[in-house]
Structure formats: C-alpha cells, structure tokens
Write a protein that holds these residues in place. Sequence first.
Motif, PDB file in Angstrom:
ATOM      1  N   TYR A  47       1.148 -13.800  -4.976  1.00 32.44           N
ATOM      2  CA  TYR A  47       1.821 -15.103  -4.980  1.00 32.44           C
ATOM      3  C   TYR A  47       3.272 -14.985  -5.453  1.00 32.44           C
ATOM      4  O   TYR A  47       4.142 -15.741  -5.031  1.00 32.44           O
ATOM      5  CB  TYR A  47       1.013 -16.134  -5.782  1.00 32.44           C
ATOM      6  N   ARG A  48       3.535 -13.989  -6.315  1.00 34.66           N
ATOM      7  CA  ARG A  48       4.920 -13.769  -6.743  1.00 34.66           C
ATOM      8  C   ARG A  48       5.749 -13.284  -5.548  1.00 34.66           C
ATOM      9  O   ARG A  48       6.842 -13.786  -5.296  1.00 34.66           O
ATOM     10  CB  ARG A  48       4.966 -12.740  -7.879  1.00 34.66           C
ATOM     11  N   LYS A  49       5.180 -12.334  -4.785  1.00 32.43           N
ATOM     12  CA  LYS A  49       5.897 -11.822  -3.604  1.00 32.43           C
ATOM     13  C   LYS A  49       6.144 -12.925  -2.576  1.00 32.43           C
ATOM     14  O   LYS A  49       7.211 -12.991  -1.967  1.00 32.43           O
ATOM     15  CB  LYS A  49       5.087 -10.702  -2.938  1.00 32.43           C
ATOM     16  N   LEU A  50       5.148 -13.783  -2.380  1.00 24.65           N
ATOM     17  CA  LEU A  50       5.308 -14.895  -1.424  1.00 24.65           C
ATOM     18  C   LEU A  50       6.499 -15.759  -1.826  1.00 24.65           C
ATOM     19  O   LEU A  50       7.301 -16.157  -0.993  1.00 24.65           O
ATOM     20  CB  LEU A  50       4.067 -15.785  -1.438  1.00 24.65           C
ATOM     21  N   GLY A  51       6.581 -16.052  -3.120  1.00 20.00           N
ATOM     22  CA  GLY A  51       7.663 -16.892  -3.637  1.00 20.00           C
ATOM     23  C   GLY A  51       9.001 -16.204  -3.468  1.00 20.00           C
ATOM     24  O   GLY A  51       9.980 -16.820  -3.041  1.00 20.00           O
TER      25      GLY A  51
ATOM     26  N   TYR B 251       2.156 -26.138   2.589  1.00 20.12           N
ATOM     27  CA  TYR B 251       1.937 -25.253   1.455  1.00 20.12           C
ATOM     28  C   TYR B 251       2.528 -25.842   0.196  1.00 20.12           C
ATOM     29  O   TYR B 251       3.627 -26.398   0.227  1.00 20.12           O
ATOM     30  CB  TYR B 251       2.560 -23.877   1.708  1.00 20.12           C
ATOM     31  N   PRO B 252       1.822 -25.683  -0.920  1.00 21.78           N
ATOM     32  CA  PRO B 252       2.415 -26.118  -2.178  1.00 21.78           C
ATOM     33  C   PRO B 252       3.662 -25.262  -2.465  1.00 21.78           C
ATOM     34  O   PRO B 252       3.784 -24.173  -1.922  1.00 21.78           O
ATOM     35  CB  PRO B 252       1.317 -25.816  -3.206  1.00 21.78           C
ATOM     36  N   ALA B 253       4.559 -25.764  -3.294  1.00 22.77           N
ATOM     37  CA  ALA B 253       5.754 -25.000  -3.647  1.00 22.77           C
ATOM     38  C   ALA B 253       5.324 -23.651  -4.214  1.00 22.77           C
ATOM     39  O   ALA B 253       4.307 -23.558  -4.903  1.00 22.77           O
ATOM     40  CB  ALA B 253       6.560 -25.779  -4.671  1.00 22.77           C
ATOM     41  N   SER B 254       6.112 -22.605  -3.896  1.00 21.54           N
ATOM     42  CA  SER B 254       5.700 -21.263  -4.303  1.00 21.54           C
ATOM     43  C   SER B 254       5.560 -21.143  -5.823  1.00 21.54           C
ATOM     44  O   SER B 254       4.699 -20.430  -6.319  1.00 21.54           O
ATOM     45  CB  SER B 254       6.655 -20.216  -3.746  1.00 21.54           C
ATOM     46  N   ALA B 255       6.415 -21.895  -6.567  1.00 18.81           N
ATOM     47  CA  ALA B 255       6.321 -21.823  -8.028  1.00 18.81           C
ATOM     48  C   ALA B 255       4.976 -22.356  -8.508  1.00 18.81           C
ATOM     49  O   ALA B 255       4.355 -21.792  -9.412  1.00 18.81           O
ATOM     50  CB  ALA B 255       7.449 -22.616  -8.663  1.00 18.81           C
ATOM     51  N   SER B 256       4.485 -23.434  -7.871  1.00 24.21           N
ATOM     52  CA  SER B 256       3.210 -23.989  -8.341  1.00 24.21           C
ATOM     53  C   SER B 256       2.047 -23.109  -7.889  1.00 24.21           C
ATOM     54  O   SER B 256       1.029 -23.033  -8.576  1.00 24.21           O
ATOM     55  CB  SER B 256       3.046 -25.438  -7.892  1.00 24.21           C
ATOM     56  N   ARG B 257       2.218 -22.400  -6.764  1.00 24.40           N
ATOM     57  CA  ARG B 257       1.155 -21.468  -6.351  1.00 24.40           C
ATOM     58  C   ARG B 257       1.073 -20.310  -7.346  1.00 24.40           C
ATOM     59  O   ARG B 257      -0.012 -19.855  -7.690  1.00 24.40           O
ATOM     60  CB  ARG B 257       1.443 -20.908  -4.948  1.00 24.40           C
TER      61      ARG B 257
ATOM     62  N   GLY C 216       9.807 -13.957  -1.302  1.00 22.65           N
ATOM     63  CA  GLY C 216      10.182 -13.907   0.105  1.00 22.65           C
ATOM     64  C   GLY C 216      10.525 -15.286   0.645  1.00 22.65           C
ATOM     65  O   GLY C 216      11.098 -15.398   1.709  1.00 22.65           O
ATOM     66  N   GLU C 217      10.139 -16.335  -0.103  1.00 19.48           N
ATOM     67  CA  GLU C 217      10.318 -17.714   0.365  1.00 19.48           C
ATOM     68  C   GLU C 217       9.744 -17.894   1.766  1.00 19.48           C
ATOM     69  O   GLU C 217      10.170 -18.735   2.525  1.00 19.48           O
ATOM     70  CB  GLU C 217      11.799 -18.145   0.346  1.00 19.48           C
ATOM     71  N   ARG C 218       8.807 -17.020   2.082  1.00 21.01           N
ATOM     72  CA  ARG C 218       8.233 -17.041   3.417  1.00 21.01           C
ATOM     73  C   ARG C 218       7.275 -18.232   3.560  1.00 21.01           C
ATOM     74  O   ARG C 218       7.190 -18.844   4.611  1.00 21.01           O
ATOM     75  CB  ARG C 218       7.492 -15.715   3.631  1.00 21.01           C
ATOM     76  N   ALA C 219       6.608 -18.538   2.458  1.00 25.99           N
ATOM     77  CA  ALA C 219       5.587 -19.586   2.498  1.00 25.99           C
ATOM     78  C   ALA C 219       6.172 -20.915   2.963  1.00 25.99           C
ATOM     79  O   ALA C 219       5.562 -21.644   3.734  1.00 25.99           O
ATOM     80  CB  ALA C 219       4.954 -19.745   1.133  1.00 25.99           C
ATOM     81  N   ALA C 220       7.382 -21.199   2.481  1.00 26.27           N
ATOM     82  CA  ALA C 220       8.002 -22.477   2.809  1.00 26.27           C
ATOM     83  C   ALA C 220       8.303 -22.569   4.307  1.00 26.27           C
ATOM     84  O   ALA C 220       8.341 -23.638   4.880  1.00 26.27           O
ATOM     85  CB  ALA C 220       9.276 -22.647   2.002  1.00 26.27           C
ATOM     86  N   LEU C 221       8.537 -21.404   4.917  1.00 24.47           N
ATOM     87  CA  LEU C 221       8.871 -21.400   6.333  1.00 24.47           C
ATOM     88  C   LEU C 221       7.635 -21.599   7.191  1.00 24.47           C
ATOM     89  O   LEU C 221       7.710 -22.097   8.296  1.00 24.47           O
ATOM     90  CB  LEU C 221       9.525 -20.067   6.720  1.00 24.47           C
TER      91      LEU C 221
END
Length: 246
Positions: free
Chosen positions: A211-215, A227-233, A217-222
């Motif tokens: 989940y840290r890597k996802l955040g 998806y919940p905000a990467s910080a909350s994930r 990469g900011e890939r999740a938002a794209l």
Amino acid sequence: MMKPLLASLLLLAASASAQVPESGRWQELTFNPDEVDASMEDRYIDRTVDLAAAGKLDEDRKLLARVRYISAELIRVAIELKPEAAQWQWEVHTTSDPEIDAICMAGGKILVGSAFVRQLALTDGELATLLAHEVAHVVAEHPRETLSEALLLNRFPAVPLDVVVARLDSDLSLQIRLSQLSSLQESEADQLGMVLAHRAGWAADDMVSFYRKLGEGERAALVSSAYPASASRLSMAKGMARLFGD
Ligand SMILES: [Zn+2]
C-alpha cells in the motif's frame, strides 16, 4: 400488463440477502450467482482470446508461474471463507496490456498486468497483497452486488443480465450513482484481502509495503476514483497489521 408484473414478482422472489465473510455486511443480491459467473466467464474468455491474438497473453512465463503459485494458496483460503468458491472454475493469466493492473472476475477469473507488477517492482508478498485484494472482491460477491444494485437503481422491472452488464460499461450516470457502493467495496476488498493474505501466510509488513508503494506511485488514483485515498489505504493496512500482531 401481466407480463411486467409477473417479471417483477419473479425478480423479487429471486432476490436474496447475503452476508460478506469477515465484515458481516449485509447485501441484497438479485441475480443468480451461476448466471453472473457464466456471463463473466464469457467476458473473460473474450478478453483473453483477444489478448492472445494480440500476442499479449502470458508471454512472461516466469511471472505467470509466480502469479499461479501465489494464487493457489489464496484460492485455498478463499474457499475456507466461501465454500461455494470450490465449485468455481478458477483461472489465472497474465498480460502485458498496460491498461490492466489486476482483476478477478466473478467465478474466479484472474488477470494480472505484467507492466504494473514491474512498475511497482512487487515482491512476492506485495504481489500476494494485490492478488488477495482482487480475490476478496469475488469472495465478497462485489460483481454480483454491483449488477444487482444497478438493476434496483434503474427500477427496471426485470431485464436480462446482459443488458445490465452492457449498461454498466456505457452508462456514466449509472456509474456515478454506483460510486458510493464502489468505494465501500474497495475498502472492504482492502481489508478482506489482507485477511486472506494473512491466512495464506504472508507477512503484514509486505502488505503495508504494497500500500505504501501504491501511494508512492499515485497509480491507485489513476485507476479509479472509487479507490480510497492512498494515505487512508496505507493507514488501514497499518491498522490491520497491528491486529495480526506481526
Ligand atoms: Zn479493487
């Protein structure tokens, strides 16, 4: 005028309440699970056939072996939580199509994007966290729930599943009306996925690091606004890790 009424009554009769494993959340599920699985299987076959024709299916044999090895244990754990999943025709493939991160369709049809795995340089434990999130969606019957909710939102008397599937792909206003459910499902898949990964023997540190890597990469938002905000994930992952106690 009998026909629509009869159809509505049949639909009501088919509607059932179900409970998501672990979270205990109640869902209203309208469509028959076998019908949903068969429809998703058709879509999965179409997709994999197209990818194979384009030379984009399972070219990275090493990644395919890794994904299949990791999935096998997650599937075993998924069946413990949802015994019906033992009857599903589970399938696991990879693709170099950069549009695809990872999906698991109803009935256990997994597809993982090699570009995504490479971009985040996922270790086995992190890859297991990604796969567990996708498997959690089908264990929790999210695809069937979304289709059922779409049917209710549109107040169709009773339309065939294929019509609702096509609507979901093309109707933006319907997608927007479903966004609250989508966000809920994403959070639920994050948590249930971590439970699956934990039971499959993966370390909580790997899950947090995914989940840290996802955040980063900011890939999740794209991928999706659902998806919940990467910080909350990431804080969810840390909280769950504390529950696991490692
Ligand atoms: Zn998801």
